[in-house]
Motif scaffolding. Structure first.
Motif, short mmCIF file in Angstrom:
data_model
loop_
_atom_site.label_atom_id
_atom_site.label_comp_id
_atom_site.label_asym_id
_atom_site.label_seq_id
_atom_site.Cartn_x
_atom_site.Cartn_y
_atom_site.Cartn_z
N THR A 40 6.19 2.16 0.81
CA THR A 40 6.28 2.48 -0.61
C THR A 40 7.48 3.39 -0.87
O THR A 40 8.19 3.21 -1.86
N GLU A 70 -3.16 -3.81 0.47
CA GLU A 70 -3.22 -2.43 -0.04
C GLU A 70 -1.81 -1.87 -0.21
O GLU A 70 -1.53 -1.17 -1.19
N ASP A 71 -0.91 -2.17 0.74
CA ASP A 71 0.47 -1.69 0.64
C ASP A 71 1.16 -2.28 -0.59
O ASP A 71 1.89 -1.58 -1.30
N LYS A 73 -0.29 -3.27 -3.33
CA LYS A 73 -0.87 -2.62 -4.51
C LYS A 73 -0.23 -1.26 -4.74
O LYS A 73 0.08 -0.89 -5.87
N HIS A 74 -0.02 -0.49 -3.66
CA HIS A 74 0.61 0.83 -3.78
C HIS A 74 2.03 0.71 -4.32
O HIS A 74 2.45 1.50 -5.17
N THR A 77 1.87 -0.24 -8.07
CA THR A 77 1.45 0.93 -8.85
C THR A 77 2.59 1.93 -8.97
O THR A 77 2.88 2.44 -10.06
N ALA A 78 3.26 2.22 -7.86
CA ALA A 78 4.38 3.16 -7.88
C ALA A 78 5.52 2.64 -8.76
O ALA A 78 6.14 3.42 -9.50
#
Length: 137
Positions: A40, A70-71, A73-74, A77-78
C-alpha cells in the motif's frame, strides 16, 4: 499498483471562423493504474507522484479480479482517501463495486465505477458531460 497508461485528451474546434477556431481548449489527462495488491505504501507513492504531475487529472484504478484480496482492498481504500484529500477525481474500472466501495455512495463528486477501462474511456468527454453522470451498472 503500477501506472499502465497516460491518456491526454485534446479538443479541437473545427469549422470556426477567424480566431475563434484557434482558441486553446484545456487538455484533460487520465492516468490509468493497475491495482496489483502489493505494498500500500508503494502504491500511494506511485499515485501521489502522478497526482503531483498536474492538477485536474483523473486517476483511473483498474481492478482485474471480481473478488479483491485484503491488500487490494487496502490499496483501493487508501487511493479513495487520497483522492478525497487531494480533490482528485478517482474512477474505478473492473471488479465488483460493492467490494471496492464497501457501501459508500458512488454518486456525487468523487467516486465512479465502470465495468472496464474501455467502457470508461468510451464515455469520457472533454466537458465532463457523461463522466459526471452516475456510474455504469
Amino acid at each position: 499498483m503500477e501506472l499502465i497508461s497516460r491518456i491526454t485528451v485534446h479538443c479541437y474546434e473545427m469549422g470556426g471562423v477567424g480566431d475563434e477556431a484557434h482558441k486553446p481548449v484545456p487538455v484533460k489527462s487520465l492516468a490509468i493504474f493497475r491495482v496489483l495488491g502489493r505494498s500500500t505504501v508503494r502504491a500511494m507513492k506511485i499515485l501521489n507522484a502522478e497526482i503531483a504531475r498536474a492538477s485536474g487529472q483523473v486517476m483511473v484504478l483498474s481492478i482485474s479480479a471480481r473478488k479483491l484480496s485484503e491488500d487490494e482492498k487496502h490499496i483501493c481504500t487508501a487511493a479513495m482517501e487520497q483522492g478525497i484529500r487531494q480533490s482528485t477525481k478517482m474512477v474505478f474500472c473492473g471488479g465488483d463495486p460493492s467490494q471496492i466501495f464497501s457501501g459508500l455512495a458512488t454518486d456525487g463528486n468523487a467516486l465512479k465505477w465502470f465495468p472496464s477501462i474501455p467502457s470508461f474511456v468510451a464515455t469520457y468527454e472533454i466537458d465532463g458531460g457523461r463522466q459526471t453522470a452516475n456510474a455504469a451498472p
